[in-house]
Design a protein around this motif. Structure first.
Motif, PDB file in Angstrom:
ATOM      1  N   ALA A   1       0.827  -1.210   0.000  1.00 16.10           N
ATOM      2  CA  ALA A   1       0.000   0.000   0.000  1.00 16.10           C
ATOM      3  C   ALA A   1       0.857   1.255   0.000  1.00 16.10           C
ATOM      4  O   ALA A   1       0.557   2.229  -0.705  1.00 16.10           O
ATOM      5  N   ASP A   2       1.945   1.236   0.786  1.00 14.81           N
ATOM      6  CA  ASP A   2       2.834   2.395   0.808  1.00 14.81           C
ATOM      7  C   ASP A   2       3.502   2.603  -0.543  1.00 14.81           C
ATOM      8  O   ASP A   2       3.682   3.744  -0.989  1.00 14.81           O
ATOM      9  N   SER A   3       3.849   1.507  -1.204  1.00  7.59           N
ATOM     10  CA  SER A   3       4.463   1.634  -2.528  1.00  7.59           C
ATOM     11  C   SER A   3       3.490   2.227  -3.531  1.00  7.59           C
ATOM     12  O   SER A   3       3.868   3.058  -4.365  1.00  7.59           O
ATOM     13  N   ARG A   4       2.214   1.850  -3.434  1.00  9.55           N
ATOM     14  CA  ARG A   4       1.219   2.409  -4.344  1.00  9.55           C
ATOM     15  C   ARG A   4       1.014   3.900  -4.104  1.00  9.55           C
ATOM     16  O   ARG A   4       0.875   4.677  -5.049  1.00  9.55           O
ATOM     17  N   GLU A   5       1.004   4.306  -2.838  1.00 13.77           N
ATOM     18  CA  GLU A   5       0.849   5.727  -2.534  1.00 13.77           C
ATOM     19  C   GLU A   5       2.042   6.529  -3.023  1.00 13.77           C
ATOM     20  O   GLU A   5       1.905   7.648  -3.519  1.00 13.77           O
ATOM     21  N   ARG A   6       3.230   5.951  -2.878  1.00 12.88           N
ATOM     22  CA  ARG A   6       4.420   6.640  -3.377  1.00 12.88           C
ATOM     23  C   ARG A   6       4.368   6.786  -4.905  1.00 12.88           C
ATOM     24  O   ARG A   6       4.823   7.789  -5.455  1.00 12.88           O
ATOM     25  N   ALA A   7       3.813   5.777  -5.572  1.00 15.85           N
ATOM     26  CA  ALA A   7       3.711   5.853  -7.032  1.00 15.85           C
ATOM     27  C   ALA A   7       2.761   6.972  -7.451  1.00 15.85           C
ATOM     28  O   ALA A   7       3.014   7.691  -8.420  1.00 15.85           O
ATOM     29  N   VAL A   8       1.662   7.158  -6.713  1.00 19.04           N
ATOM     30  CA  VAL A   8       0.725   8.237  -7.025  1.00 19.04           C
ATOM     31  C   VAL A   8       1.371   9.589  -6.803  1.00 19.04           C
ATOM     32  O   VAL A   8       1.258  10.498  -7.632  1.00 19.04           O
ATOM     33  N   ARG A   9       2.064   9.747  -5.665  1.00 15.82           N
ATOM     34  CA  ARG A   9       2.719  11.029  -5.390  1.00 15.82           C
ATOM     35  C   ARG A   9       3.842  11.303  -6.382  1.00 15.82           C
ATOM     36  O   ARG A   9       4.124  12.465  -6.713  1.00 15.82           O
TER      37      ARG A   9
ATOM     38  N   MET B   1       0.412   3.092 -14.921  1.00 11.86           N
ATOM     39  CA  MET B   1      -0.959   3.179 -15.421  1.00 11.86           C
ATOM     40  C   MET B   1      -1.964   2.959 -14.299  1.00 11.86           C
ATOM     41  O   MET B   1      -2.992   3.639 -14.225  1.00 11.86           O
ATOM     42  N   ASP B   2      -1.675   2.009 -13.401  1.00 16.47           N
ATOM     43  CA  ASP B   2      -2.569   1.791 -12.270  1.00 16.47           C
ATOM     44  C   ASP B   2      -2.574   3.009 -11.349  1.00 16.47           C
ATOM     45  O   ASP B   2      -3.631   3.412 -10.849  1.00 16.47           O
ATOM     46  N   ALA B   3      -1.403   3.595 -11.114  1.00 20.04           N
ATOM     47  CA  ALA B   3      -1.339   4.801 -10.284  1.00 20.04           C
ATOM     48  C   ALA B   3      -2.098   5.951 -10.938  1.00 20.04           C
ATOM     49  O   ALA B   3      -2.767   6.733 -10.259  1.00 20.04           O
ATOM     50  N   LEU B   4      -2.021   6.055 -12.260  1.00 21.62           N
ATOM     51  CA  LEU B   4      -2.739   7.111 -12.971  1.00 21.62           C
ATOM     52  C   LEU B   4      -4.245   6.917 -12.857  1.00 21.62           C
ATOM     53  O   LEU B   4      -4.996   7.885 -12.663  1.00 21.62           O
ATOM     54  N   ARG B   5      -4.700   5.689 -12.966  1.00 25.55           N
ATOM     55  CA  ARG B   5      -6.137   5.422 -12.834  1.00 25.55           C
ATOM     56  C   ARG B   5      -6.629   5.754 -11.427  1.00 25.55           C
ATOM     57  O   ARG B   5      -7.710   6.342 -11.261  1.00 25.55           O
ATOM     58  N   ARG B   6      -5.856   5.388 -10.413  1.00 25.70           N
ATOM     59  CA  ARG B   6      -6.271   5.691  -9.048  1.00 25.70           C
ATOM     60  C   ARG B   6      -6.264   7.188  -8.780  1.00 25.70           C
ATOM     61  O   ARG B   6      -7.133   7.715  -8.078  1.00 25.70           O
ATOM     62  N   LEU B   7      -5.297   7.891  -9.333  1.00 27.52           N
ATOM     63  CA  LEU B   7      -5.257   9.339  -9.170  1.00 27.52           C
ATOM     64  C   LEU B   7      -6.461   9.996  -9.830  1.00 27.52           C
ATOM     65  O   LEU B   7      -7.084  10.902  -9.254  1.00 27.52           O
TER      66      LEU B   7
END
Length: 311
Positions: free
Chosen positions: A20-28, A192-198
């Motif tokens: 989860a932390d890695s996904r949040e870092r990818a969004v930021r 791409m997953d980070a972009l979709r979540r953002l």
């Protein structure tokens, strides 16, 4: 003991907190890209303006319907007016977000006739102009104001679909390139997953922000109405102008956006793959063609709206 007989090293399951932390870092990390941050800010501002515009058009439609006694007047007329506005917006979203998404994607693709950046600018400019004149239709054509406002709802819905499709096709071109070593050193993040979540989070945040802006604009409109009679007669006027200002702000951001001329994944309609496939021996069974059903549904919505107007 041979190499094949040697026990393999255990592979511990990844920690959910670390994932989860890695996904949040990818969004930021995406927001650290200047051009992608500009596009995201335009999406946020334009999204707030779009929800605000829809709410304002609902208020204007109710005012127009009450003024001429459309839909039978009274509470029934108000309910029909609100339902009709949302029905027209859903119809625009359904047509250009699902049924006609393929041709729309072809128009705004890299090889299409429409430039992505100028399409974004045009969609924002069109919505800003429509929201500027929306409160004036009640004064200009009081008998036909409701019909004109419904057309405005449909056109703004179509413009929102054009803007969204262009944004979804342009955003992948702004993602960071993978490192030269590839995935040999560390696993590559799923941009791409980070972009979709953002994008999904931005859409959700825009709804309460638009509601807050509408309340504040309504209070300020009441203050202006204490000294200016026109604002007292048009309670949603200031909200409409604020929505136009938000579209103008989004336009000022995307006008200077630099979009690389690269191919990106096209937007796919949720209706793709639902038609009956054809084979050499004819049409296979097992799937249902949904296009005729959509045509019937759109015709039913139009019939209901026509009947309500006739009442």
């Amino acid at each position: 003991m041979t190499r094949a007989e040697q026990p393999t090293a255990p592979h511990p399951a990844p920690d959910d907190a670390l994932v989860a932390d890695s996904r949040e870092r990818a969004v930021r990390a995406l927001l650290r890209r200047p051009q992608l941050r500009r596009l995201w800010s335009a999406q946020l501002v334009g999204g707030v303006g779009d929800i605000l515009a829809l709410l304002v058009l609902v208020l204007l439609a109710v005012q127009a319907a009450i003024g001429v006694g459309s839909f039978g007047g009274g509470y029934r007329g108000v309910a029909f007016a609100v339902a009709t506005v949302f029905g027209v917006r859903i119809l625009a979203t359904l047509l250009f977000g699902a049924v006609l998404l393929g041709p729309l994607t072809s128009l705004t693709s890299q090889d299409g006739p429409l430039d992505r950046r100028w399409t974004l600018v045009g969609a924002d400019g069109l919505r800003a102009a429509l929201l500027i004149v929306a409160p004036l239709w009640i004064d200009w054509t009081p008998d036909n104001a409701l019909a004109v406002l419904l057309v405005t709802v449909f056109v703004t819905g179509v413009a929102e679909r054009f803007w969204t499709v262009c944004r979804e096709s342009a955003a992948p071109a702004l993602l960071p390139a993978p490192p030269l070593e590839g995935a040999t050193v560390r696993p590559l993040p799923d941009h791409m997953d980070a972009l979709r979540r953002l994008s999904l989070r931005t859409s959700f945040v825009a709804i309460p922000l638009a509601a807050v802006v509408l309340v504040v604009a309504g209070l300020l409109n009441n203050l202006l109405g204490a000294g200016i009679a026109w604002f007292a007669e048009h309670q949603a006027a200031l909200g409409s102008y604020v929505a136009a200002g938000l579209f103008a702000a989004s336009l000022s951001v995307v006008a200077f956006l630099e979009l690389p001329a690269v191919r990106t994944p096209r937007a796919r309609s949720p209706l793709e793959g639902m038609r009956r496939p054809k084979s050499g021996s004819g049409v296979d069974k097992g799937r249902t063609g949904v296009l005729p059903l959509l045509v019937v549904a759109c015709a039913a919505v139009a019939a209901v709206v026509a009947a309500a107007v006739a009442v």
